[in-house]
Design a protein around this motif. Structure first.
Motif, PDB file in Angstrom:
ATOM      1  N   HIS A   1      28.898 -96.162 -28.876  1.00  0.00           N
ATOM      2  CA  HIS A   1      30.017 -96.408 -27.956  1.00  0.00           C
ATOM      3  C   HIS A   1      29.587 -97.374 -26.849  1.00  0.00           C
ATOM      4  O   HIS A   1      30.236 -98.403 -26.597  1.00  0.00           O
ATOM      5  CB  HIS A   1      30.470 -95.070 -27.358  1.00  0.00           C
ATOM      6  CG  HIS A   1      31.563 -95.176 -26.347  1.00  0.00           C
ATOM      7  ND1 HIS A   1      32.040 -94.082 -25.668  1.00  0.00           N
ATOM      8  CD2 HIS A   1      32.285 -96.236 -25.879  1.00  0.00           C
ATOM      9  CE1 HIS A   1      33.007 -94.453 -24.847  1.00  0.00           C
ATOM     10  NE2 HIS A   1      33.161 -95.753 -24.956  1.00  0.00           N
ATOM     11  N   LYS A   2      28.512 -97.051 -26.190  1.00  0.00           N
ATOM     12  CA  LYS A   2      28.067 -97.874 -25.070  1.00  0.00           C
ATOM     13  C   LYS A   2      27.706 -99.282 -25.525  1.00  0.00           C
ATOM     14  O   LYS A   2      28.083-100.280 -24.879  1.00  0.00           O
ATOM     15  CB  LYS A   2      26.863 -97.227 -24.390  1.00  0.00           C
ATOM     16  CG  LYS A   2      26.349 -98.010 -23.189  1.00  0.00           C
ATOM     17  CD  LYS A   2      25.208 -97.276 -22.490  1.00  0.00           C
ATOM     18  CE  LYS A   2      24.734 -98.074 -21.281  1.00  0.00           C
ATOM     19  NZ  LYS A   2      23.616 -97.381 -20.595  1.00  0.00           N
TER      20      LYS A   2
ATOM     21  N   GLU B   1      30.897-101.507 -26.693  1.00  0.00           N
ATOM     22  CA  GLU B   1      31.778-101.924 -25.602  1.00  0.00           C
ATOM     23  C   GLU B   1      31.225-103.167 -24.922  1.00  0.00           C
ATOM     24  O   GLU B   1      31.983-104.028 -24.467  1.00  0.00           O
ATOM     25  CB  GLU B   1      31.967-100.785 -24.600  1.00  0.00           C
ATOM     26  CG  GLU B   1      32.944 -99.723 -25.103  1.00  0.00           C
ATOM     27  CD  GLU B   1      33.558 -98.909 -23.990  1.00  0.00           C
ATOM     28  OE1 GLU B   1      32.889 -98.728 -22.944  1.00  0.00           O
ATOM     29  OE2 GLU B   1      34.709 -98.436 -24.169  1.00  0.00           O
ATOM     30  N   ASN B   2      29.911-103.283 -24.908  1.00  0.00           N
ATOM     31  CA  ASN B   2      29.295-104.494 -24.365  1.00  0.00           C
ATOM     32  C   ASN B   2      29.523-105.699 -25.256  1.00  0.00           C
ATOM     33  O   ASN B   2      29.337-106.839 -24.832  1.00  0.00           O
ATOM     34  CB  ASN B   2      27.794-104.273 -24.160  1.00  0.00           C
ATOM     35  CG  ASN B   2      27.499-103.260 -23.073  1.00  0.00           C
ATOM     36  OD1 ASN B   2      28.297-103.075 -22.160  1.00  0.00           O
ATOM     37  ND2 ASN B   2      26.347-102.591 -23.174  1.00  0.00           N
TER      38      ASN B   2
ATOM     39  N   TYR C   1      34.281-104.497 -27.967  1.00  0.00           N
ATOM     40  CA  TYR C   1      35.120-103.498 -28.633  1.00  0.00           C
ATOM     41  C   TYR C   1      35.591-102.464 -27.613  1.00  0.00           C
ATOM     42  O   TYR C   1      34.942-102.245 -26.573  1.00  0.00           O
ATOM     43  CB  TYR C   1      34.343-102.786 -29.743  1.00  0.00           C
ATOM     44  CG  TYR C   1      34.013-103.681 -30.916  1.00  0.00           C
ATOM     45  CD1 TYR C   1      34.842-103.727 -32.029  1.00  0.00           C
ATOM     46  CD2 TYR C   1      32.875-104.478 -30.913  1.00  0.00           C
ATOM     47  CE1 TYR C   1      34.546-104.539 -33.113  1.00  0.00           C
ATOM     48  CE2 TYR C   1      32.559-105.304 -31.983  1.00  0.00           C
ATOM     49  CZ  TYR C   1      33.402-105.333 -33.082  1.00  0.00           C
ATOM     50  OH  TYR C   1      33.113-106.149 -34.139  1.00  0.00           O
ATOM     51  N   THR C   2      36.713-101.832 -27.914  1.00  0.00           N
ATOM     52  CA  THR C   2      37.246-100.783 -27.048  1.00  0.00           C
ATOM     53  C   THR C   2      37.302 -99.468 -27.807  1.00  0.00           C
ATOM     54  O   THR C   2      37.895 -99.396 -28.899  1.00  0.00           O
ATOM     55  CB  THR C   2      38.669-101.134 -26.568  1.00  0.00           C
ATOM     56  OG1 THR C   2      38.639-102.388 -25.888  1.00  0.00           O
ATOM     57  CG2 THR C   2      39.209-100.054 -25.639  1.00  0.00           C
ATOM     58  N   VAL C   3      36.655 -98.464 -27.270  1.00  0.00           N
ATOM     59  CA  VAL C   3      36.780 -97.119 -27.830  1.00  0.00           C
ATOM     60  C   VAL C   3      37.996 -96.483 -27.182  1.00  0.00           C
ATOM     61  O   VAL C   3      38.085 -96.373 -25.956  1.00  0.00           O
ATOM     62  CB  VAL C   3      35.508 -96.293 -27.582  1.00  0.00           C
ATOM     63  CG1 VAL C   3      35.700 -94.851 -28.057  1.00  0.00           C
ATOM     64  CG2 VAL C   3      34.327 -96.927 -28.306  1.00  0.00           C
TER      65      VAL C   3
ATOM     66  N   LYS D   1      38.110 -91.069 -24.666  1.00  0.00           N
ATOM     67  CA  LYS D   1      36.940 -90.758 -23.860  1.00  0.00           C
ATOM     68  C   LYS D   1      36.122 -89.610 -24.448  1.00  0.00           C
ATOM     69  O   LYS D   1      34.898 -89.627 -24.397  1.00  0.00           O
ATOM     70  CB  LYS D   1      37.373 -90.399 -22.435  1.00  0.00           C
ATOM     71  CG  LYS D   1      37.947 -91.560 -21.650  1.00  0.00           C
ATOM     72  CD  LYS D   1      38.305 -91.122 -20.235  1.00  0.00           C
ATOM     73  CE  LYS D   1      38.869 -92.272 -19.421  1.00  0.00           C
ATOM     74  NZ  LYS D   1      39.237 -91.850 -18.044  1.00  0.00           N
TER      75      LYS D   1
ATOM     76  N   ILE E   1      38.117 -97.075 -32.701  1.00  0.00           N
ATOM     77  CA  ILE E   1      37.703 -98.355 -32.119  1.00  0.00           C
ATOM     78  C   ILE E   1      38.774 -99.430 -32.325  1.00  0.00           C
ATOM     79  O   ILE E   1      39.346 -99.550 -33.414  1.00  0.00           O
ATOM     80  CB  ILE E   1      36.380 -98.827 -32.755  1.00  0.00           C
ATOM     81  CG1 ILE E   1      35.299 -97.752 -32.553  1.00  0.00           C
ATOM     82  CG2 ILE E   1      35.936-100.162 -32.189  1.00  0.00           C
ATOM     83  CD1 ILE E   1      34.061 -97.966 -33.402  1.00  0.00           C
ATOM     84  N   GLN E   2      38.978-100.211 -31.289  1.00  0.00           N
ATOM     85  CA  GLN E   2      39.837-101.396 -31.377  1.00  0.00           C
ATOM     86  C   GLN E   2      38.951-102.635 -31.315  1.00  0.00           C
ATOM     87  O   GLN E   2      38.042-102.717 -30.498  1.00  0.00           O
ATOM     88  CB  GLN E   2      40.847-101.425 -30.231  1.00  0.00           C
ATOM     89  CG  GLN E   2      41.867-102.557 -30.325  1.00  0.00           C
ATOM     90  CD  GLN E   2      42.921-102.444 -29.246  1.00  0.00           C
ATOM     91  OE1 GLN E   2      42.604-102.483 -28.056  1.00  0.00           O
ATOM     92  NE2 GLN E   2      44.174-102.276 -29.653  1.00  0.00           N
TER      93      GLN E   2
ATOM     94  N   PRO F   1      37.779-106.598 -30.761  1.00  0.00           N
ATOM     95  CA  PRO F   1      38.041-107.604 -29.715  1.00  0.00           C
ATOM     96  C   PRO F   1      39.202-108.511 -30.138  1.00  0.00           C
ATOM     97  O   PRO F   1      39.513-108.636 -31.323  1.00  0.00           O
ATOM     98  CB  PRO F   1      36.727-108.383 -29.641  1.00  0.00           C
ATOM     99  CG  PRO F   1      35.702-107.487 -30.239  1.00  0.00           C
ATOM    100  CD  PRO F   1      36.404-106.705 -31.284  1.00  0.00           C
TER     101      PRO F   1
END
Length: 959
Positions: free
Chosen positions: A366-367, A370-371, A374-376, A379, A387-388, A390
Motif C-alpha cells: 500500500h505505502k 501510493e508513491n 496508485y490509490t488504495v 483505509k 486499487i485504482q 494512476p
C-alpha cells in the motif's frame, strides 16, 4: 512388468477359481451372465486409452503438470497461497492411516480423527466467537447457502404465516457465493435481494442476511451498525469471514450475529485449482437442531471415560427424508483435520505472527504503490487492497506487465483491480509486485517493510486458541507424535478391509494420489487465466470424456463436490430443462421407498414434490405402482430417482421398462450413481436409458474417503440436458450454454482430487475397469456363498446372485438371543474390522460390500469373523452364555479394561480380545469402550474438554 490392474484387483487367478467354485459357477462370464440382465449389457468395449503402467502414468502426469504455469496468485476471493507444514503434509495428507478411513459413524474405532475434528471445531469457535460449530462443510459458498436455509427453516411461526421469504445478500460478497445462494434459493420460495449492507433498509419480508467480512474488495468495514440494524428488525445475520483475518480482527460473534461461515483453505491447505477445502460453519446454541452437517461431541464410554462421537449423529435425511432441512451427508474431514492441525502446530503466537505478516505485506505494498501514483480506495483492510490505477494507466497495461512477470491480480474494470496477499507472499514477492506496478505507471518505487495496524475499533482483544492442545505441540517431534497418537486410535484400510455396503472402500493407490502434491497442480488458483492451466484442464477434460464413455452420456459437469451435491445439481438441470420447454409445472419426483435418504432431501431442495413408490418384498421397485403413480401425475411428472443396481444390491431386470414408463409420461430419469462399481464396463446409465446420473468419485473411482470427505459427485447428462450444466460467474466456460447457477464455489469443484480418478482410469484402461467390476461382483457373491449358512441373505436377483454388495439379515437375533445388529457391529471391532453398513437400507441388517481390491484371504478372514460371531450368538441362544453379560453386549474391549480394571465377565480375556488365531500377531486395540450416544446428545459439548479431564497414559506420554 505387472500391470496396475494386477496391483489394484485383490484376488489372483487361482483365488478367483476357488471363489467361483464356492459360488457354484464355472467362470466369471457365467457369474456376470447370471447377475447382469442381458438387455442392458454393453455390446462393445469401452473406448478408453490403453492402460499406463504406474511409472508411465507418473511420467505422463508430470508432462501435464509441466504445461501449467504457476504464477504468484494475488487474486484472492477466498483462495490464497498458504504453506503446508511438512509434518502435516507427510503425516496426514500423504498418510493412508488418515486418508483411507471412513466417516466416523463407528465412534469407538474413530477416536483419533474425532479428536482432530474436535480441535477444528474448537479453533472455529475461538476465532468466530460463536457457541456451536460443525466439523466442516463442502466450501464457503455452499456454507453460505446453508446459513440462508438454516435461517429460513428456523423462522418463527408468525414469520412463516406472514410470508417472510426474502434473504439479503451483500453486493460485496464473493461473486461465486452470491450465485450459489441465488441458485439454492430459486426453488425454495426464497427471494434474493441485494445491496450495500451499510445503507440497505430492509422491508418486513426479510428473514435473513449475509455480509462478507472483510468484503470482496478487501474492505474491513465496521459492520456492527449494520448487524444491529438487521437484528433490531428481527432479521437473522450471517457473516462470511476470512478466518485468518479473525486472528487479528474480533470474531463476528461479538457483534451479535447468528452464524459465521467461511473457508479454512489458508490454514495449510493448497488452493488446488478450487479444492478440496474445509468450510467452517459456526452458530449459536439455539440452532443446534437446525445446523447442517456433522457435529463432533464429547461423551463417555461404558467405563465412564471421555469418548468422542458424532453428536446428534443419525443422518437426518434418512429419518426425515423429504422433510429433511439439508441433504448434506458428507464433509471435508481430511482437510478439516489438516486445518485444525495447522493451528495446533503454530499455536496462538504462531498464528498471530502469520496473520500479522500477511497484513504487513499488504500495508507495505500500500505505502509503496501510493508513491507510484496508485490509490488504495479504502483505509482498513487485512490482506486485500482495492486499487485504482494512476490517470492514463489502464488495468490492461497492468495485466500485460504483471503476467509477463508471472503475477496474477483480480481485474475489476479498466481502472480498478485488487491484490490479495497470502502466507506464501515473501518479501521478495512484495518487491516484485511493487516493481511491476511501478513499471506500469512509468514510475519508480521502493519498498519499506512496515508493520500494519488494524483499527482499534475492530482489532481483536479477546484471546484465541487458549486450550492446551493449541499450546503444546510446537516442535516437530511433539507434533509428529501427536499425529501418530491419533492415527493409532483409528481403524482404516491400513488395518483391514472396510466392508461398508454402498460406500465402496477400495484401494486408493499411491500412484493415483502422488500428483495432488505436485506444486504445478496444488498451487493453481481456480480463477487463474486458462492459458496458465492448460495441463490441469487437459486432465479434467480427458477425465470428463472418459467418464462420458463409461456412463454413456453426452456431457459431464465436474462441479458438484459431493455425491449429495451431485444429486441436487442433476435435479436442478432437469428443472431447468422443463422450464426451457415451458413446463414449469412438472414438479413431481417419484422416489422408490428403498432410495438413499439424500434422494428425497435433494429433490425437495430442487423444488420437487416427492411421491414415494412401493418396493416388492424382494427389494425390487414395484413396477405397477411406479406405472400407476407416473400415469396419475403425468401432467406434472418431472423426474424419477432410481439407484441401480438397487439399494438392495441387485440388478432389477425391469429397469428399462421403468425408464420407459417415466419417459412416456413426460418425466426425466435421474440415476443415483452410488452403485456404479457394479456397472463400469458391463453396462451404463446411458445404455439403460437414464437422462442424468451423478458419480461418487470417492467410491467407484478411488478418491479416498478421508475420514468423511473429500468427495466429488460430477454429473453426466444426455445431450438434451447438456446446455444446462452449472456455470460459474468467474469462469463462464465451465458451464453449459444455458447454465444453471453454480452448485459450488469453484468451477470444477474440488478439482485437485479429480487427478486421482484420472489416474485410476488411465492406469486401469478399458480391460482393467471391466475386470475390476467383475471382481467386485465376484467378491460379493463369494461372501454370500460363505455366509449363507450362518446369516440369511435378504435379497438376491432372479438367478440367485447379488451385484457388488449383499444384505445379511440380523433381525432374528434380537428375539433368539437379545442381540441387536449394533452389538455385532461393535463386536467386529474386537476382530479388527469396521462394521458393514448398519441398518440401511433395512433396519436390523448389515449391508456388506467387499470391493475388488480385497484378496480372497482377507475376504475369508472377514467371513471367519462373522461366522465366529454367529457361534457366539448361538451360545447365547443355547443358554451357554449369559443373555445380558456376554462378549457381544460388552464389545468392544480395550486393553485397559483387561489389564487395569477388575475382570468381572463370565468369559475370558482371550475370548474377548483374541477369539481367532490371526488376532494374536496383528491386534488392533480400540481406545475406548462402547460410547454412550444418548449421554452425548443430552450433554452436547462440541469443543475440546479441559485436558485435566483426561486421565490416559497416552496423554501423559506426550508431555
Amino acid at each position: 512388468m505387472r500391470k496396475f490392474a494386477d496391483r489394484h484387483i485383490g484376488p489372483s487367478d487361482i483365488e478367483k477359481s476357488a471363489m467361483l467354485a464356492k459360488i457354484g459357477v464355472k467362470s466369471v462370464d457365467e457369474l456376470i451372465n447370471l447377475t447382469v440382465p442381458e438387455n442392458i449389457r454393453l455390446k462393445h468395449e469401452l473406448n478408453i486409452s490403453e492402460a499406463f503402467s504406474e511409472n508411465q502414468y507418473l511420467n505422463h502426469i508430470s508432462s501435464l503438470a509441466a504445461k501449467n504455469q504457476v504464477f504468484k496468485s494475488y487474486i484472492g476471493l477466498g483462495y490464497n497461497e498458504t504453506i503446508v507444514p511438512p509434518v502435516i503434509l507427510r503425516n496426514i495428507l500423504e498418510n493412508p492411516g488418515w486418508y483411507t478411513a471412513y466417516t466416523p459413524y463407528q465412534a469407538e474405532i474413530s477416536q483419533g480423527r474425532l479428536e482432530a475434528l474436535l480441535n477444528f471445531q474448537t479453533m472455529v469457535l475461538d476465532l468466530t466467537g460463536m457457541q456451536l460449530a460443525n466439523a466442516s462443510l463442502l466450501d464457503e459458498s455452499t456454507a453460505a447457502a446453508e446459513a440462508m436455509i438454516m435461517f429460513y427453516n428456523a423462522r418463527e411461526r408468525n414469520d412463516v404465516k406472514e410470508g417472510k421469504n426474502k434473504f439479503f445478500v451483500s453486493d460485496f460478497c464473493f461473486p461465486q457465493t452470491i450465485d450459489v445462494i441465488k441458485g439454492r434459493a430459486k426453488h425454495l420460495d426464497i427471494e434474493i435481494v441485494t445491496g450495500d449492507p451499510m445503507t440497505y433498509q430492509a422491508d418486513t419480508k426479510v428473514f435473513g442476511a449475509i455480509i462478507q467480512y472483510p468484503d470482496a474488495l478487501g474492505r474491513v468495514r465496521d459492520i456492527r451498525g449494520a448487524v444491529k440494524k438487521f437484528k433490531d428488525s428481527n432479521i437473522k445475520v450471517a457473516v462470511a469471514a476470512d478466518i485468518m483475518s479473525l486472528v487479528l480482527l474480533e470474531g463476528p460473534g461479538k457483534f451479535g450475529v447468528d452464524a459465521v461461515v467461511g473457508s479454512t483453505q489458508r490454514f495449510g491447505v493448497p488452493m488446488g485449482f478450487g479444492g478440496p477445502h474445509a468450510a467452517y460453519f459456526a452458530t449459536n446454541e439455539e440452532y443446534k437442531r437446525h445446523i447442517p452437517g456433522r457435529i463432533i461431541g464429547v461423551s463417555k464410554d461404558a467405563d465412564g471415560d471421555i469418548a468422542f462421537r458424532m453428536a446428534l449423529q443419525t443422518r437426518e435425511q434418512h429419518i426425515k427424508r423429504d422433510k429433511a432441512t439439508s441433504n448434506i451427508c458428507t464433509a471435508q474431514a481430511l482437510l478439516a483435520v489438516m486445518a485444525g492441525m495447522y493451528t495446533v502446530y503454530h499455536g496462538p503466537q504462531g498464528m498471530k505472527e502469520i496473520a500479522q505478516t500477511i497484513h504487513n505485506g499488504a500495508a507495505s505494498i500500500h505505502k509503496a504503490i501510493e508513491n507510484a501514483g496508485y490509490t488504495v480506495l479504502h483505509k482498513e483492510y487485512f490482506d486485500t487492497l482495492w486499487i485504482q490505477t494512476p490517470v492514463g494507466v489502464s488495468t490492461t497495461k497492468v495485466r500485460e506487465i504483471a503476467e509477463a512477470n508471472h503475477i496474477n491480480f483480480r481485474y475489476i474494470n479498466d481502472t480498478e483491480f485488487t491484490l490479495s496477499v497470502g502466507e506464501g507472499t515473501e518479501n521478495s514477492d512484495i518487491q516484485d509486485v511493487v516493481g511491476v506496478l511501478a513499471h506500469a505507471a512509468g514510475a519508480t518505487a521502493t519498498v519499506e517493510m512496515i508493520e500494519g495496524k488494524i483499527s482499534t475499533e475492530l482489532a481483536r482483544t479477546s484471546p484465541i486458541l487458549t486450550h492446551e492442545v493449541f499450546n503444546k505441540f510446537h516442535s516437530e517431534t511433539l507434533m509428529m507424535r501427536y499425529i501418530k497418537l491419533l492415527e493409532n486410535r483409528d481403524l482404516s484400510l491400513v488395518h483391514s478391509m472396510i466392508p461398508l455396503g454402498s460406500c465402496t472402500m477400495k484401494l486408493n493407490a499411491v500412484s493415483e494420489l502422488m500428483p495432488i502434491t505436485m506444486p504445478a497442480f496444488a498451487n493453481l488458483h481456480p480463477f487463474a487465466p486458462e492459458s496458465q492451466t492448460i495441463g490441469m484442464r487437459e486432465a479434467i477434460n480427458t477425465l470428463a470424456s472418459d467418464l462420458c464413455e463409461i456412463t454413456g452420456f453426452h456431457a459431464m459437469s465436474m462441479q458438484p463436490n459431493s455425491g449429495a451435491n451431485g444429486e441436487y445439481a442433476g435435479l436442478m438441470v432437469i428443472k431447468a430443462f422443463h422450464e426451457a420447454n415451458g413446463e414449469t409445472h412438472r414438479n413431481i419426483c417419484l422416489i422408490p421407498s428403498s432410495a438413499h435418504g439424500t434422494n428425497p432431501a435433494s429433490a425437495v431442495m430442487a423444488g420437487f414434490t416427492v411421491v414415494v413408490t412401493k418396493c416388492d418384498e424382494d427389494g425390487s421397485i414395484n413396477i405397477e405402482d411406479l406405472r400407476q403413480n407416473a400415469e396419475k401425475h403425468k401432467d406434472n411428472l418431472g423426474a424419477v430417482m432410481i439407484t441401480y443396481p438397487s439399494t438392495y444390491g441387485i440388478f432389477e431386470p425391469g429397469i428399462k421398462e421403468m425408464i420407459q414408463i417415466i419417459h412416456d409420461n413426460g418425466g426425466q430419469v435421474y440415476m443415483d450413481g452410488a452403485n456404479m462399481n457394479a456397472q463400469v464396463g458391463l453396462t451404463n446409465p446411458g445404455t439403460i436409458g437414464a437422462d442424468v446420473c451423478h458419480l461418487n468419485l470417492h467410491k467407484t473411482f478411488a478418491i479416498p474417503h478421508g475420514g468423511g470427505g473429500p468427495g466429488m459427485g460430477p454429473i453426466g447428462v444426455a445431450k438434451h440436458l447438456a446446455p444446462f450444466l452449472p456455470g460459474n460467474p468467474m469462469v463462464p466456460s465451465a458451464g453449459g450454454e444455458k447454465a444453471i447457477y453454480p452448485v459450488a464455489g469453484s468451477p470444477y469443484g474440488s478439482a485437485l482430487i479429480l487427478l486421482i480418478s484420472y489416474g485410476y482410469i488411465k492406469m486401469l484402461g478399458a480391460k482393467g475397469l471391466k475386470d475390476s467390476t467383475e471382481a467386485a461382483i465376484l467378491g460379493a457373491n463369494y461372501l454370500k456363498a460363505r455366509l449363507k449358512d450362518y446369516y440369511h441373505v435378504l435379497f438376491s436377483g432372479v438367478n440367485g446372485t447379488v451385484a457388488h454388495e449383499m444384505i445379511a439379515d440380523c433381525r432374528g437375533f434380537k428375539q433368539t438371543a437379545g442381540i441387536e445388529v449394533e452389538d455385532i457391529a461393535k463386536r467386529l471391532m474386537d476382530y479388527n474390522f469396521h462394521a458393514p453398513t448398519v441398518s440401511f437400507p433395512v433396519a436390523g441388517t448389515l449391508m456388506i460390500e467387499p470391493t475388488e481390491s480385497e484378496s480372497k484371504d482377507e475376504l475369508d478372514r472377514f467371513c471367519d469373523a462373522l461366522i465366529n460371531i454367529r457361534k457366539e450368538i448361538k451360545a447365547i441362544e443355547e443358554g451357554k452364555a449369559d443373555r445380558e453379560n456376554n462378549v457381544l453386549k460388552n464389545a468392544p474391549h480395550t486393553a485397559e479394561c483387561m489389564i487395569y480394571r477388575e475382570w468381572n465377565y463370565p468369559y475370558s480375556p482371550k475370548e474377548a480380545a483374541f477369539p481367532l488365531d490371526y488376532l494374536v500377531k496383528n491386534k488392533y486395540w480400540v481406545s475406548v469402550r462402547r460410547v454412550d450416544n444418548a449421554y452425548g446428545d443430552r450433554n452436547l459439548i462440541c469443543s475440546c474438554p479441559s485436558v485435566s479431564e483426561y486421565d490416559t497414559e497416552a496423554q501423559k506420554e506426550l508431555v
